[in-house]
Enzyme design. Sequence first.
Site, PDB file in Angstrom:
ATOM      1  N   ASP A  33     124.648 -38.880  19.551  1.00 25.43           N
ATOM      2  CA  ASP A  33     124.470 -39.677  20.772  1.00 25.43           C
ATOM      3  C   ASP A  33     125.815 -39.961  21.439  1.00 25.43           C
ATOM      4  O   ASP A  33     126.772 -40.394  20.795  1.00 25.43           O
ATOM      5  CB  ASP A  33     123.782 -40.995  20.396  1.00 25.43           C
ATOM      6  CG  ASP A  33     123.234 -41.753  21.599  1.00 25.43           C
ATOM      7  OD1 ASP A  33     123.696 -41.516  22.736  1.00 25.43           O
ATOM      8  OD2 ASP A  33     122.341 -42.589  21.404  1.00 25.43           O
ATOM      9  N   LYS A  68     120.309 -40.887  30.326  1.00 21.25           N
ATOM     10  CA  LYS A  68     120.140 -41.983  29.379  1.00 21.25           C
ATOM     11  C   LYS A  68     119.623 -41.443  28.040  1.00 21.25           C
ATOM     12  O   LYS A  68     119.103 -40.323  27.957  1.00 21.25           O
ATOM     13  CB  LYS A  68     119.156 -43.018  29.930  1.00 21.25           C
ATOM     14  CG  LYS A  68     119.731 -43.859  31.078  1.00 21.25           C
ATOM     15  CD  LYS A  68     120.715 -44.896  30.558  1.00 21.25           C
ATOM     16  CE  LYS A  68     121.116 -45.890  31.628  1.00 21.25           C
ATOM     17  NZ  LYS A  68     121.993 -46.954  31.101  1.00 21.25           N
ATOM     18  N   THR A  69     119.696 -42.266  27.022  1.00 24.37           N
ATOM     19  CA  THR A  69     119.417 -41.826  25.653  1.00 24.37           C
ATOM     20  C   THR A  69     117.974 -41.414  25.420  1.00 24.37           C
ATOM     21  O   THR A  69     117.696 -40.306  24.943  1.00 24.37           O
ATOM     22  CB  THR A  69     119.801 -42.940  24.666  1.00 24.37           C
ATOM     23  OG1 THR A  69     121.208 -43.182  24.768  1.00 24.37           O
ATOM     24  CG2 THR A  69     119.455 -42.556  23.235  1.00 24.37           C
ATOM     25  N   ASN A  90     115.485 -45.496  29.838  1.00 28.12           N
ATOM     26  CA  ASN A  90     115.486 -46.347  28.638  1.00 28.12           C
ATOM     27  C   ASN A  90     114.575 -47.552  28.825  1.00 28.12           C
ATOM     28  O   ASN A  90     114.020 -48.084  27.860  1.00 28.12           O
ATOM     29  CB  ASN A  90     116.906 -46.834  28.333  1.00 28.12           C
ATOM     30  CG  ASN A  90     117.744 -45.790  27.612  1.00 28.12           C
ATOM     31  OD1 ASN A  90     117.275 -44.702  27.291  1.00 28.12           O
ATOM     32  ND2 ASN A  90     118.991 -46.117  27.360  1.00 28.12           N
ATOM     33  N   HIS A 194     130.680 -46.806  24.353  1.00 30.12           N
ATOM     34  CA  HIS A 194     130.290 -47.970  25.143  1.00 30.12           C
ATOM     35  C   HIS A 194     131.308 -49.098  24.982  1.00 30.12           C
ATOM     36  O   HIS A 194     131.684 -49.754  25.959  1.00 30.12           O
ATOM     37  CB  HIS A 194     128.911 -48.468  24.708  1.00 30.12           C
ATOM     38  CG  HIS A 194     127.770 -47.768  25.359  1.00 30.12           C
ATOM     39  ND1 HIS A 194     127.591 -47.748  26.729  1.00 30.12           N
ATOM     40  CD2 HIS A 194     126.734 -47.063  24.830  1.00 30.12           C
ATOM     41  CE1 HIS A 194     126.494 -47.066  27.008  1.00 30.12           C
ATOM     42  NE2 HIS A 194     125.965 -46.634  25.871  1.00 30.12           N
ATOM     43  N   ASP A 236     122.959 -36.207  23.926  1.00 27.42           N
ATOM     44  CA  ASP A 236     122.025 -36.540  24.990  1.00 27.42           C
ATOM     45  C   ASP A 236     122.697 -36.712  26.346  1.00 27.42           C
ATOM     46  O   ASP A 236     122.086 -36.508  27.382  1.00 27.42           O
ATOM     47  CB  ASP A 236     121.246 -37.814  24.635  1.00 27.42           C
ATOM     48  CG  ASP A 236     122.151 -38.922  24.116  1.00 27.42           C
ATOM     49  OD1 ASP A 236     123.365 -38.698  23.926  1.00 27.42           O
ATOM     50  OD2 ASP A 236     121.642 -40.034  23.861  1.00 27.42           O
ATOM     51  N   HIS A 237     123.964 -37.089  26.337  1.00 26.06           N
ATOM     52  CA  HIS A 237     124.676 -37.373  27.583  1.00 26.06           C
ATOM     53  C   HIS A 237     126.153 -37.538  27.285  1.00 26.06           C
ATOM     54  O   HIS A 237     126.575 -37.580  26.122  1.00 26.06           O
ATOM     55  CB  HIS A 237     124.137 -38.650  28.234  1.00 26.06           C
ATOM     56  CG  HIS A 237     124.144 -39.837  27.314  1.00 26.06           C
ATOM     57  ND1 HIS A 237     125.306 -40.472  26.902  1.00 26.06           N
ATOM     58  CD2 HIS A 237     123.136 -40.487  26.676  1.00 26.06           C
ATOM     59  CE1 HIS A 237     125.008 -41.461  26.085  1.00 26.06           C
ATOM     60  NE2 HIS A 237     123.702 -41.491  25.913  1.00 26.06           N
ATOM     61  N   HIS A 351     126.730 -44.599  31.027  1.00 24.08           N
ATOM     62  CA  HIS A 351     126.123 -43.313  31.370  1.00 24.08           C
ATOM     63  C   HIS A 351     124.811 -43.586  32.093  1.00 24.08           C
ATOM     64  O   HIS A 351     124.446 -44.732  32.328  1.00 24.08           O
ATOM     65  CB  HIS A 351     125.905 -42.468  30.114  1.00 24.08           C
ATOM     66  CG  HIS A 351     125.127 -43.169  29.037  1.00 24.08           C
ATOM     67  ND1 HIS A 351     123.755 -43.149  28.964  1.00 24.08           N
ATOM     68  CD2 HIS A 351     125.530 -43.940  27.995  1.00 24.08           C
ATOM     69  CE1 HIS A 351     123.348 -43.859  27.928  1.00 24.08           C
ATOM     70  NE2 HIS A 351     124.407 -44.356  27.318  1.00 24.08           N
TER      71      HIS A 351
END
Length: 413
Positions: A33, A68-69, A90, A194, A236-237, A351
């Site tokens: 992630d 997004k995740t 999300n 983050h 994922d991003h 993100h």
Amino acid sequence: MRLFLVLTFGFLLSSVQTFSQSKEPTVILISLDGFRYDYVERFQPDNISNFIEEGTRAKSMISSFPSKTFPNHYTLATGMRPDRHGIVDNTFYDPKKDQVYAIGKRELVTDGSWYGGTPLWVLAEQNGIKSASYFFVGSEAAIQGVRPSYYYDYDGQVNNLTRISKAFEWLQLPDSIRPRMITMYFSDMDDIGHRYGPSNEEQIGKRLKKLDAELGALFEGVKSLDLNVTIILVSDHGMIDVTLERRMLLDQLVEGIDARIVNSGALAHIYLKNPSEKKSVLESLKTKKGNFKIVDPSDLEYYKDINSFGERIGDLIILADPGYYLANDQNYLETVARRMRIDGTSARGEHGFDPQAQEMHAIFYANGPQIKEGLTIESFENIHVYPLICKILGLPIPSDIDGNVEVLQPILK
């Protein structure tokens, strides 16, 4: 750290009974992630770098919108874009259910009625192949009434070596009960990105070094087993730095609008109480200035099948420019400022922005008996990972997916 991992790995292999196993293909899909496309070049992690040299890499992998995740993990799992598989963000509102789906709501995350498409583990189980998941979006829910043969409810406190040790156990089960489709999830790079922002060389590098050592134990362990295993590393991003000054107050932007607003930072969904007012609300919002734009979802190229789950997307969307973010209100802004002071940072990583922004790009690295060695391919959309895995496992490729098997076919021997 390396000695500890070697000893741990040796214990894991010696503590599990080994059986004679077939050479039918097995795939381990590992999500890292928030692993940005440029981290390997910047930090040169030993084990991941060696993994790449012995296999195939993409220059980057392009996320689905929004970056997004949950939407992107479930796109990897289904080969469908978010507007078609239903996990459109999300956090989002479903007018039919009159509920707000959020990644922290366990009762909804584990409710299969929220999820469209046919995830890889469901497809595998339907075709007589056992599957396993150590945390992956959707794997905790009974989708089409099916869960993986082996799975765990998400618990971020479970350390990476525990997850890896379980994968070894799964791989050493007898043929009749051994999973050949395994998904795994590691949050390290998203967590650190983050907190400190992707430009923080010290913090990103330190966390990546630890993750690389743990993945190295997994790679070596798989090599030691007499199995036909393909490992695919994805994310994922990506991530981008957002300073406090670039966080905009959403409550001021939407003041006076009669609607439910669901904000996920890079974008906010507007669900009007009276949809007939959409045109007038759109014109009103467009008069406000800032580093954002207001759009009708039907005008976005990313929503190719708006009718599938259009009600979940909303009537209008506020899109922050890359590097800017929507804060709900002043209290939220003050909370972010306090966290940044505690961590001693000038920016936090975020993100969710337009996937075309380079900073949002993810990774794709593959290694295994069926994967070409030393190959680098151009960037591609993440919808194409699903049919590749189907091809490797010999699974039928559903006709309704967005991915195309021809995109990644050239990486196969």
